[in-house]
Design a protein around this motif. Structure first.
Motif, PDB file in Angstrom:
ATOM      1  N   ALA A 186     -40.355  14.246 -32.803  1.00 54.92           N
ATOM      2  CA  ALA A 186     -41.038  13.215 -33.569  1.00 54.92           C
ATOM      3  C   ALA A 186     -40.833  13.487 -35.062  1.00 54.92           C
ATOM      4  O   ALA A 186     -40.569  14.628 -35.458  1.00 54.92           O
ATOM      5  N   VAL A 198     -34.682   0.184 -31.272  1.00 53.02           N
ATOM      6  CA  VAL A 198     -36.009  -0.228 -31.709  1.00 53.02           C
ATOM      7  C   VAL A 198     -36.648  -0.968 -30.538  1.00 53.02           C
ATOM      8  O   VAL A 198     -36.071  -1.926 -30.021  1.00 53.02           O
ATOM      9  N   SER A 253     -46.305   4.202 -29.499  1.00 55.27           N
ATOM     10  CA  SER A 253     -45.866   4.529 -30.861  1.00 55.27           C
ATOM     11  C   SER A 253     -45.566   6.013 -31.012  1.00 55.27           C
ATOM     12  O   SER A 253     -44.668   6.394 -31.772  1.00 55.27           O
ATOM     13  N   ASP A 268     -44.049   7.826 -29.039  1.00 50.70           N
ATOM     14  CA  ASP A 268     -42.732   8.145 -28.465  1.00 50.70           C
ATOM     15  C   ASP A 268     -41.632   7.981 -29.508  1.00 50.70           C
ATOM     16  O   ASP A 268     -40.460   8.294 -29.227  1.00 50.70           O
ATOM     17  N   THR A 269     -41.990   7.495 -30.696  1.00 48.95           N
ATOM     18  CA  THR A 269     -41.010   7.399 -31.777  1.00 48.95           C
ATOM     19  C   THR A 269     -40.505   8.806 -32.105  1.00 48.95           C
ATOM     20  O   THR A 269     -41.288   9.694 -32.445  1.00 48.95           O
ATOM     21  N   THR A 310     -37.275   4.097 -32.112  1.00 47.09           N
ATOM     22  CA  THR A 310     -38.447   3.676 -32.876  1.00 47.09           C
ATOM     23  C   THR A 310     -39.254   2.694 -32.026  1.00 47.09           C
ATOM     24  O   THR A 310     -38.705   1.714 -31.526  1.00 47.09           O
ATOM     25  N   VAL A 311     -40.530   3.001 -31.854  1.00 49.17           N
ATOM     26  CA  VAL A 311     -41.420   2.124 -31.092  1.00 49.17           C
ATOM     27  C   VAL A 311     -42.394   1.483 -32.083  1.00 49.17           C
ATOM     28  O   VAL A 311     -43.197   2.171 -32.710  1.00 49.17           O
ATOM     29  N   SER A 312     -42.259   0.171 -32.220  1.00 48.00           N
ATOM     30  CA  SER A 312     -43.082  -0.514 -33.204  1.00 48.00           C
ATOM     31  C   SER A 312     -43.264  -1.965 -32.795  1.00 48.00           C
ATOM     32  O   SER A 312     -42.329  -2.604 -32.301  1.00 48.00           O
TER      33      SER A 312
END
Lengths: 109, 120
Positions: B40, B11, B88, B90-91, B117-119
């Motif tokens: 994705a 993450v 985001s 890239d998630t 996960t990009v957040s």
């Protein structure tokens, strides 16, 4: 860049049906075309390489054909375990580039 | 038997970097190239790039040029993919895949996938 299209995007068929998926390249790719099966939550699996060659261990109900720009993937008799998304993929050598088609989701009717 | 075992889920915050590993076993590592492919959520497969495990030559997808770096460590038979300036979109699940024995035009073995996960 070479673009790949697949049709249909999804299909529903009965067990035992013959299923055909087509893949079209935006320019001549000879036989540099592979087919993969992906089940939910799993990595893709190579089924057909170089347009028509069956990967070792893959059931013979799967087949592929075509060259140039138009390719076909066939399941001769759909089985319940064939529920998956199928992707075509082309390969360029100079430079080394791979492009996947958008995928075809296959369901049981 | 051939295996590609990837590192665990990550993450990350937007703007950060992530480095995913792919440890190979069951074959001569330097004899086959490795590609990285991402997916994705609910989307199709996207090829990210390729690295020769023999000499380290790389080729990256144009849209990722400048943000991605692929490397190998032949002493541990491990391939790495680093993606910088994460966004985001890239998630995705990131897969490593080995060039096939059929001349490297396809991928015959895949890793199990690593969810990034990009957040914020």
């Amino acid at each position: 860049d070479i673009q790949m299209t697949q049709s249909p995007s999804s299909l529903s068929a009965s067990v035992g049906d013959r299923v055909t998926i087509t893949c079209q390249a935006s320019q001549d790719i000879s036989n540099y075309l592979n087919w993969y099966q992906q089940k939910p939550g799993k990595a893709p699996k190579l089924l057909i390489y170089d347009a028509s060659n069956l990967e070792t261990g893959v059931p013979s109900r799967f087949s592929g054909s075509g060259s140039g720009t138009d390719f076909t993937f066939t399941i001769s008799s759909l089985q319940p375990e064939d529920i998956a998304t199928y992707y075509c993929q082309q390969y360029d050598n100079l430079p080394r580039i791979f492009t996947f088609g958008p995928g075809t989701k296959v369901d049981i009717k | 038997q051939v295996q590609l075992v990837q590192s665990g889920a990550e993450v990350k915050k937007p703007g950060a970097s992530v480095k995913v590993s792919c440890k190979a076993s069951g074959y001569t590592f330097t004899s086959y190239g490795i590609s990285w492919v991402r997916q994705a959520p609910g989307q199709g497969l996207e090829w990210m790039g390729w690295i020769s495990a023999y000499n380290g030559n790389t080729n990256y997808a144009q849209k990722l040029q400048g943000r991605v770096t692929m490397t190998t460590d032949t002493s541990t038979s491990t391939a790495y993919m680093e993606l910088r300036s994460l966004r985001s979109d890239d998630t995705a699940v990131y897969y490593c895949a080995r060039d096939s024995i059929y001349g490297g035009n396809s991928f015959d073995y895949w890793g199990q996938g690593t969810l990034v996960t990009v957040s914020s």
